[in-house]
Design an enzyme around this catalytic site. Structure first.
Site, PDB file in Angstrom:
ATOM      1  N   GLY C  13       0.795  -0.972  -0.017  1.00 34.86           N
ATOM      2  CA  GLY C  13      -0.036  -0.140   0.212  1.00 34.86           C
ATOM      3  C   GLY C  13       0.868   1.085   0.195  1.00 34.86           C
ATOM      4  O   GLY C  13       2.097   1.202   0.339  1.00 34.86           O
ATOM      5  N   CYS C  14       0.554   2.384  -0.405  1.00 34.93           N
ATOM      6  CA  CYS C  14       1.150   3.494  -0.446  1.00 34.93           C
ATOM      7  C   CYS C  14       0.598   4.847  -0.271  1.00 34.93           C
ATOM      8  O   CYS C  14      -0.784   4.926  -0.148  1.00 34.93           O
ATOM      9  CB  CYS C  14       1.682   3.519  -1.817  1.00 34.93           C
ATOM     10  SG  CYS C  14       2.836   2.016  -2.343  1.00 34.93           S
TER      11      CYS C  14
END
Lengths: 430, 244, 379
Positions: C13-14
């Site tokens: 995720g980011c």
């Protein structure tokens, strides 16, 4: 006296010997390979999304299974004004990745063929005339007809070719690779004779090979002759049986100019095939498909042709797995026949089908009402469509395009290293 | 109207021929050089005259139209022909008239292997192939209907009239052979018969047309005895299989 | 032992962000560091990075190679290759600042060079293609070397750490760029490899990406037919190659490429006027293997402009706003709170989305490229 139990000399083995000792004949069977070879569909498992990417609910999100078959260019070019410069070859739009396989009028009844035609029309897909010509009663379904050209060229003429969505050259069939078709004279009724354009009661012999095709460049010649005569308005497909060297063959067929390649696995069905051929020739479609898709990709031509596979798709999961291995679409025949009543007695070749499917006897044919039966076929495919969407959604995909060749969605169970390598998938747990 | 084929691709040439035939009934093409599929699917009332060497599959799916070639032909002339007429003033290659269902093909000189295979007939549709010279192997293989005529004219090398495996798997139609031929080249299950009165009438009709096209002497051709090949059974493989 | 990118597929995720000045004015890196720092909780300290466009005006016609070396041998070997294949004008270690949280640094060098004319004449492709092949060759064949940036007048800067620390480490406040993108990573594994941080780059392309694409293998197998090798097995890598293929090699515009990657749905296409329908149908049929599926928001930097693209179902957050000549993109709204007088484009998008939902339909949000001001802009 009853047969004594013997592991090797089963009652069936002994019965077959006695039959041949009595008649001197080649054993003939219907339907498909009935031997316990591995079923790879049952050794592959599908993925589902959890947390890192979400699954998608097909009941409320758009879920696309529309499929286009036909030759694709490597790239599109545009004019300066933004309009399309590249002219696409004819494409076939399907609302499901499921087509109906070739079954000729002759091998099945007109009512059975009509049921498939009606179902195809409702479903936005195609039925296939086999090599038996298109009966005038089915003329109104020409836009959902695939017309076949086999070695006997029965019923093949300009109008027949034009009355189609696409044209399929039949080279081989999974149930009997290397063997042609042979409709015995007793099945050539007035109606059948009319569609095939041969005298009533005469044998319709359609041997392997096409006698104008002895090499890949001859196949090219036939492909382009069909394109010429239909003025490049119809895609031309080539159907082959899945055999040992299928990847090289398919590569050659693609280069010969086929727009669609149909590959039929060793479990494919038939109205009649020599038993030994049916049970011993060809290879599983799962392995053939994986090898062919990979080979075409290595040669950078996978994208230019469409790949349709067939050969015993029993349910929607088999289909999803086939598309993940790399197929564009699948073709089914036994399943819709079962939907219409077939009980898999495997006696199609006798022409005495109780269900009015594989018979030409009027009293049996009349048992099959296309008005009712086509709805059962529609139900079946619609149910499968929905299941395909559920599985797609579970994998976090909302278009079948993103499943095609997406082998990360598959894991093997109980498969050996070499099998996994050919299938191009990891083992479960990896 | 005359078109020049030269080195143009078959696709370009055939498109031009089709365009020309939209406004007229006859088109002539000069210096044909192996372009394939000329006249494929040509409809009744239309005709094409070719000078040179047309490529494979000339007149494929011919649909009632007429093609006349001044020169030799290549492979698969009249493939899956459904009607019409093809006249070749010269030799032709292999697979002449494959699976043809109706119409007539007249070849002035020799034909290669597998002429007339899978020929078939249906009701009033009765295909005819007349070969002026000798013919190669597998003549009329799997033939299911129609008429094949082999005249054996102009054979200085004294080649066999028909090659090996003539009429293998034949289960319909008739083959008329002029003069002597080697019995060992004729397949099993084929009867060699004298011509009936009706056969003779049909043969004379075809020979007459042949002579009209190529200027041969009708009397001289018909002076030599003919034989007729026909299948012993219409179901040669009826007992091949045993239901399992 | 944890496996690196390339040995295993690591979902993550980011947080992503970008700032561009449409007038072409260059500005320092402080602003983008602030933006990405506000989204600290979206990353976990296992990767951060930036791409900056317009930072090397004095070398604007030279390829700028940024390279990580695990050891000196890798450097010697790579330099031998580089000096053989390019005319290198200058090279140096990339200056860094000591930052407590950034440890385990590889050797980090940069090189500025041109493709010798003789190489182009000899080969059958242009200098971009030549350079791309050289970069791929180093990354595939020189152990311990990784080219993480190879465009002209642009550069990527990345490391294992929180992005704000990475920005500090590379002294980005001392660079001036007209376009900045940033990335904070939340991998589900801890490879601890600097090369695995984002952005992923090839030539002028730099991509920061949030989400995990479900179509990965379909996209990988599609793009590999055109000679690419997806060695890192990351989404960002495959998306970069798709853009490179469609835009640089096949000549589609960025906007058209966006219509391929986040294609309109079939029932939307069916309702289009005929000309548009023909184009969109052709794009979907010909480029079906390039359709990206699954949740993503990506920011694509290149000489063609900056593109922000969301998945078709809008499963990842991405907002955009304008202030003066600057345009902002980010995963979270909070970054914009500090920008007074901002026109918040997200509101408009949200409204549209609600209407779409009422009619039972969501829509992809494709913000077209803002490249009108850029020197090499195509359109």
């Amino acid at each position: 006296m009853a047969y004594q139990p013997h592991h090797n000399w089963t009652p069936q083995a002994q019965k077959e010997i006695l039959k041949q000792a009595r008649t001197g004949g080649v054993l003939l069977s219907g339907m498909s390979n009935n031997k316990p070879y591995p079923i790879y569909w049952d050794k592959m498992l599908l993925n589902a999304s959890q947390v890192t990417n979400p699954s998608i609910d097909p009941l409320r999100e758009p879920m696309e299974i529309r499929t286009y078959l036909g030759r694709k260019p490597a790239k599109l070019e545009f004019h300066a004004d933004g309009s399309l410069k590249t002219k696409l070859e004819p494409q076939v739009q399907l609302e499901t990745p499921i087509l109906f396989s070739a079954m000729s009028f002759g091998s099945i009844s007109l009512n059975a063929q009509k049921s498939l035609a009606m179902a195809a029309k409702k479903l936005g897909t195609l039925f296939n005339t086999g090599e038996g010509g298109l009966h005038p009663a089915l003329a109104e379904y020409k836009d959902c007809a695939v017309v076949q050209v086999a070695s006997g060229r029965f019923g093949v003429h300009k109008e027949y070719l034009e009355n189609s969505r696409f044209i399929e050259i039949k080279i081989g069939q999974g149930a009997k690779p290397g063997i042609g078709g042979h409709l015995p004279g007793e099945k050539v009724t007035v109606e059948v004779s009319h569609a095939r354009m041969i005298p009533e009661g005469s044998d319709a012999i359609s041997p392997a090979p096409h006698h104008d095709i002895y090499s890949i460049e001859d196949l090219r010649q036939l492909i382009w002759s069909l394109k010429e005569v239909t003025q490049y308005k119809k895609p031309v497909a080539v159907k082959i049986a899945a055999v040992h060297n299928c990847s090289a063959i398919v590569s050659g067929v693609a280069r010969a100019g086929a727009d669609i390649i149909v590959m039929d696995g060793f479990r494919g069905g038939t109205g009649a095939a020599p038993t030994r051929i049916r049970d011993n020739v060809g290879i599983p479609i799962e392995l053939a498909l994986a090898a062919v898709d990979q080979r075409l990709r290595e040669e950078c031509i996978r994208n230019s042709v469409s790949l349709v596979v067939s050969g015993s798709f029993r349910n929607s999961a088999d289909i999803v797995k086939a598309i993940a291995l790399g197929a564009d679409a699948v073709s089914i025949a036994t399943a819709p026949l079962i939907a219409m009543g077939c009980h898999m007695c495997q006696q199609c070749h006798t022409g005495k089908c109780n269900w009015g499917i594989a018979t030409q006897r009027p009293e049996l044919v009349s048992r099959l009402d296309p008005e009712k039966m086509h709805l059962r076929v529609v139900n079946l495919v619609q149910a499968w469509n929905h299941e395909i969407k559920e599985m797609l959604g579970g994998m976090g995909l909302n278009s079948i395009d993103s499943l095609r060749g997406n082998r990360l969605m598959l894991r093997g169970v109980g498969l050996r290293e070499r099998e996994l390598e050919i299938l191009g998938i990891a083992h479960a747990g990896q | 109207m005359t078109l020049i084929a030269g080195k143009r691709t078959f696709r370009e040439l055939n498109a031009d021929i089709r365009t020309a035939l939209e406004t007229q009934n006859t088109v002539c093409v000069e210096s044909v050089n192996g372009q394939r599929y000329i006249g494929s699917g040509l409809d009744a009332g239309k005709s094409i005259v070719l000078h040179g060497t047309p490529g494979n599959d000339m007149g494929a799916y011919l649909n009632g139209g007429k093609i006349e070639v001044f020169g030799n032909g290549q492979e698969a002339i009249g493939n899956t022909m459904n009607g019409g007429e093809i006249v070749v003033h010269g030799h032709v290659g292999d697979t002449l008239g494959y699976a043809m269902r109706d119409g007539a093909v007249f070849v002035e000189k020799r034909a290669g292997s597998r002429a007339g295979i899978h020929m078939k007939e249906f009701r009033q549709m009765q295909p005819v192939v007349v070969i002026g010279g000798v013919v190669g192997a597998f003549l009329g293989e799997y033939m299911a209907g129609g008429t094949l005529v082999v005249l054996g004219l102009g054979n200085p090398q004294n080649l066999p009239l028909v090659g090996a495996h003539c009429a293998t798997g034949m289960h319909g139609g008739r083959i008329f052979l002029r003069g002597a031929f080697s019995q060992e080249n004729i397949s099993e299950n084929i009867a060699v018969r004298e011509l009936t009165v009706d056969d003779r009438a049909e043969l004379e009709r075809h020979v007459k047309t042949y002579c009209a096209y190529f200027g041969a002497d009708e009397a001289e051709i018909l002076d030599v005895p003919f034989h007729k090949l026909e299948p012993l059974t219409a179901r040669p493989y009826a007992n091949l299989y045993t239901p399992n | 032992m944890f496996k690196r990118e390339g040995e295993v597929r690591i979902p993550s995720g980011c947080a992503i962000a970008a700032v561009t000045d449409r007038s072409g004015t260059c500005f320092g890196g402080a602003e983008i560091i602030d933006c990405i720092a506000l989204m600290h909780d979206r990353s976990n300290g296992l990767g951060g990075g930036f791409a900056a466009y317009g930072i090397y005006p004095e070398y604007k016609d030279l390829y700028a190679f940024h390279i990580f070396y695990d050891n000196n041998d890798a450097r010697v070997q790579t330099e031998a290759f580089l000096f053989r294949h390019f005319d290198i004008e200058t090279f140096e270690q990339i200056p860094t600042r000591k930052v407590k949280s950034i440890t385990g640094s590889p050797l980090i060098w940069r090189y500025f060079g041109v493709v010798p004319q003789s190489k182009i004449k000899k080969n059958d492709f242009d200098e971009d293609e030549y350079t791309a092949r050289c970069v791929i060759r180093i990354n595939n064949t020189v152990p311990g070397a990784f080219v993480f940036s190879s465009g002209k007048n642009m550069g990527a800067f990345k490391a294992v750490g929180y992005p704000e620390d990475v920005g500090e480490y590379y002294m980005l406040d001392t660079y001036k760029a007209h376009t900045w993108t940033a990335h904070g990573r939340f991998p589900t594994n801890t490879p601890g490899w600097w090369g695995g941080a984002h952005p992923f780059t090839l030539l002028d392309w730099s991509i920061v990406h949030n989400g995990e694409i479900s179509s990965y293998d379909a996209n990988r197998r599609y793009v590999e037919q055109f000679g690419y090798k997806c060695n890192l097995q990351t989404d960002t890598e495959v998306i970069t190659y798709l853009f490179d293929l469609l835009v640089r090699r096949q000549g589609l515009t960025l906007e058209t490429a966006a219509k391929v990657l986040a294609a309109p749905e079939w029932d939307v296409i069916d309702r289009m006027p005929p000309a548009e329908r023909e184009i969109c149908t052709a794009l979907r049929t010909v480029y079906s293997g390039a359709l990206i599926n699954g949740p993503f928001s990506i920011l694509v930097g290149s000489k063609y402009g900056l593109l922000a693209l969301n998945d078709r179902l809008k499963l990842r957050s991405l907002i955009t706003a304008q202030k003066g000549s600057k345009t902002f993109f980010a995963s979270a709204l909070c970054i914009l709170r500090r920008l007074r007088g901002t026109v918040l484009l997200r509101c408009a998008l949200l409204r549209q989305r609600r209407q779409n939902r009422l009619s039972g339909r969501r829509q992809m949000h494709c913000v077209p490229s803002l490249c009108g001001n850029l020197p090499d802009a195509r359109h």
